[in-house]
Structures are given as C-alpha cells and as structure tokens.
Design a protein around this motif. Structure first.
Motif, PDB file in Angstrom:
ATOM      1  N   ASP A  49       0.852  -1.190   0.000  1.00 40.77           N
ATOM      2  CA  ASP A  49       0.000   0.000   0.000  1.00 40.77           C
ATOM      3  C   ASP A  49       0.889   1.241   0.000  1.00 40.77           C
ATOM      4  OD1 ASP A  49      -1.863   1.993   0.354  1.00 40.77           O
ATOM      5  OD2 ASP A  49      -2.770   1.125   2.137  1.00 40.77           O
ATOM      6  N   ALA A  51       0.056   4.191   0.152  1.00 39.55           N
ATOM      7  CA  ALA A  51      -0.423   5.204   1.101  1.00 39.55           C
ATOM      8  C   ALA A  51       0.399   5.139   2.390  1.00 39.55           C
ATOM      9  CB  ALA A  51      -1.902   4.995   1.400  1.00 39.55           C
ATOM     10  N   GLU A  52       0.869   3.956   2.758  1.00 40.95           N
ATOM     11  CA  GLU A  52       1.726   3.829   3.934  1.00 40.95           C
ATOM     12  C   GLU A  52       3.075   4.502   3.684  1.00 40.95           C
ATOM     13  OE1 GLU A  52       1.902  -0.337   4.877  1.00 40.95           O
ATOM     14  OE2 GLU A  52      -0.165  -0.342   5.633  1.00 40.95           O
ATOM     15  N   GLU A  54       3.533   7.014   1.684  1.00 37.29           N
ATOM     16  CA  GLU A  54       3.248   8.457   1.705  1.00 37.29           C
ATOM     17  C   GLU A  54       3.113   8.985   3.127  1.00 37.29           C
ATOM     18  OE1 GLU A  54       3.150  10.973  -0.652  1.00 37.29           O
ATOM     19  OE2 GLU A  54       4.214   9.403  -1.735  1.00 37.29           O
ATOM     20  N   ALA A  55       2.509   8.214   4.012  1.00 41.20           N
ATOM     21  CA  ALA A  55       2.386   8.648   5.407  1.00 41.20           C
ATOM     22  C   ALA A  55       3.764   8.819   6.035  1.00 41.20           C
ATOM     23  CB  ALA A  55       1.556   7.633   6.198  1.00 41.20           C
ATOM     24  N   GLU A  58       5.633  11.927   4.390  1.00 41.37           N
ATOM     25  CA  GLU A  58       5.164  13.193   4.945  1.00 41.37           C
ATOM     26  C   GLU A  58       5.678  13.395   6.371  1.00 41.37           C
ATOM     27  OE1 GLU A  58       0.931  13.582   4.613  1.00 41.37           O
ATOM     28  OE2 GLU A  58       0.987  13.341   2.440  1.00 41.37           O
ATOM     29  N   SER A  97       4.776  -1.846  -4.448  1.00 44.22           N
ATOM     30  CA  SER A  97       3.366  -2.126  -4.683  1.00 44.22           C
ATOM     31  C   SER A  97       3.186  -2.707  -6.076  1.00 44.22           C
ATOM     32  CB  SER A  97       2.553  -0.830  -4.555  1.00 44.22           C
ATOM     33  OG  SER A  97       1.193  -1.069  -4.809  1.00 44.22           O
TER      34      SER A  97
END
Length: 109
Positions: A49, A51-52, A54-55, A58, A97
């Motif tokens: 994922d 999104a992990e 990206e977390a 950031e 991914s």
C-alpha cells in the motif's frame, strides 16, 4: 566492509530506530533493515500500500520531488524510494506495490 565492526558501531541507526518508534509509533510498521556494510543507514520498507509510504514520507518531511520512481519485476512492481537525514542517520524509505492496472488485468483473467 564490516570486518572489525563492533555492535556499538551501530549506535547511530539503533538510536534512530528508537526515536522513530517514539516519534512515529502510530504509523504503519515497516520492515526494518540495518547493515554492517552501511552502518549509518536505516532502511524502512513498506509493501503493498503506497499510502503507507506516503504517510512515512510526509512524517519525515521528504519532499515529493525527492521521491524516485521505478518499475521492477517484469513491470509488475512499482517502487518508490527516498532518502532523508534523521537523527544523524541516513534513512532510506522504500515502498513496493503491484502496478494497479496490471493487477486489475490479471484479476479478470
């Protein structure tokens, strides 16, 4: 190489891991890798994922334009990679991914 390297020579990346756990304990747990070949580097790898990834990116303050993108595994896997300095260590963040269009096409076969 690592010949003659003592465990205490990994103090910087080990301290970095402790600080990461304290500062970002709520983020998804990555695979963690330390190396005696690169004793001041901590590698954090996330799978599945982005999104992990990206977390973490950031939270670590890595600029989006500093993220490298590539494809591997016969064009089946996308890889995001960035490096930041954190607590005296070089922190390498990697996200792996499946390529979404390819995964969707394989699911319909």
């Amino acid at each position: 190489m690592s010949k003659g390297l003592a465990f205490e020579d990994l103090a910087v990346p080990l301290r970095t891991l402790r600080l990461l756990a304290a500062d970002f304990g709520c983020l998804p747990a990555p695979e963690v890798r330390l190396s005696t070949i690169y004793p001041n580097r901590v590698e954090l790898a996330l799978f599945g994922d982005l999104a992990e990834f990206e977390a973490w990116r950031e939270a670590l303050g890595a600029a989006p334009e500093d993220v490298n993108y590539r494809v591997q595994g016969g064009s089946r896997t996308q890889v995001l990679r960035t490096t930041v300095a954190y607590s005296g260590a070089e922190l390498e963040l990697i996200g792996y991914s499946d390529i979404p269009a390819l995964a969707q096409a394989e699911a319909t076969v």
